[in-house]
Enzyme design. Sequence first.
Site, PDB file in Angstrom:
ATOM      1  N   HIS A   1       0.723  -1.025   0.220  1.00  0.00           N
ATOM      2  CA  HIS A   1      -0.084   0.167   0.034  1.00  0.00           C
ATOM      3  C   HIS A   1       0.919   1.165  -0.046  1.00  0.00           C
ATOM      4  O   HIS A   1       0.377   2.391  -0.089  1.00  0.00           O
ATOM      5  CB  HIS A   1      -0.869  -0.001   1.209  1.00  0.00           C
TER       6      HIS A   1
ATOM      7  N   ASP B   1      -2.480   3.143  -4.206  1.00  0.00           N
ATOM      8  CA  ASP B   1      -3.720   3.017  -3.480  1.00  0.00           C
ATOM      9  C   ASP B   1      -4.523   2.146  -3.996  1.00  0.00           C
ATOM     10  O   ASP B   1      -4.093   1.475  -5.255  1.00  0.00           O
ATOM     11  CB  ASP B   1      -4.295   4.312  -3.273  1.00  0.00           C
TER      12      ASP B   1
END
Length: 444
Positions: free
Chosen positions: A415, A419
């Site tokens: 992450h 995104d």
Amino acid sequence: MAQVLEFKLPDLGEGLTEAEIVRWLVNVGDVVAIDQPVVEVETAKAMVEVPCPYGGVVTARFGEEGTELPVGAPLLTVAVGSGTAPEPDGDGGGSGNVLVGYGTSEAPARRRRVRATAAGGPAGQPAPAVPAPAPAPVAAPAATAAPGTGPVPVISPLVRRLARDNDLDLRQLAGSGPDGLILRADVEGALRARTAPAPAAQEPSARVSAGSPVRDGVRIPLKGVRGAVADKLSRSRREIPDATCWVDADATELMRARAAMNAAGASRISLIALLARICAAALARHPELNSYVDTEAREVVRLDEVHLGFAAQTERGLVVPVVRDAHARDAESLTAEFARLTEAARTGTLTPAELTGGTFTLNNYGVFGVDGSTPIINHPEAAMLGVGRIVPKPWVHEGELAVRQVVQLSLTFDHRVCDGGTAGGFLRYVADCVEQPAVLLRTL
């Protein structure tokens, strides 16, 4: 007159510092040729055969099977020269190859002559080129032997250093190796026992569970490939904040396209090769996922080439061979390379270079008969595509219920590099290519 040369465990490359002797391929007294494999060793990357750069008669071996040796430790000595084996051209020192492709390019700098003993000539003179007898096995000392007395049955300098650094008296250990040889596992076990808290006193009835007495389990050392995989997966879990998204896709048209390709061509195209081609096209559209995080510089490093790793289960544990330049290969080339690397993984002949340098991993866990998974990212990569089994399922196709070939696709991603929108876009594109292979024509 022959001279006796010492061959040491060479630098195996990729930052490897030690290896375990799996199997000796020669015995003391054997005649070996230049670059003949003499020992099979297992590193944290792969199982490899180590060739000797000298030709002659093996006069001594160092280390029993199962012993771990550090790089630079003696492996064997060879008597070379007149009456032994043909010498190489030049100065007679050896081929200089040692282990081609594993970090060495020239012969070891140090050579030593065997000093004559009471049965030989005076000190400082070369010993005759006669094979030295194998040393007699050293019996393991009793656990009650007085510290500082008697021989210690340990060969590996790594084991000696580990014991010395932790103030452990090796004479108090009974080795578990051949002829009582003290192994690294023995030293590590003694250190764990020394630091473990003493168990609380129990009544006999407290040691009974479900009608059976409590027994010690089987201890399996985490070393070699399994140990390296364990370390890498643990590091991935510690450092990478991963997330997973998934989607079901209708793979019917992809399976039909593959069947048509195989019917039209002489060589068969594998399903994983088509999935790899889809991955490469998806990474070209979403390069954020073909990257890694440089934690020290606090930078995301995007990569141009796609070196595609794929998970392969072997008897020695999980390995991830790497297909170099997957983005530049067609389906036939990918099929051939997957087949070659898979066979090398099964036979344990993958080189360290074939197990490192991946930028993205394809995990086909459908071969295990499961639909989905949330795998651990192959550190330091940024993402992994998972593919479940392809099975007939009810599916709404063109407005009607039909039986279609359905597969679950998952993407586990770091992450920090992107995104959920980017990850979802990547996975959706992959699913679109699976459902409509013609989408790939845009990238061909």
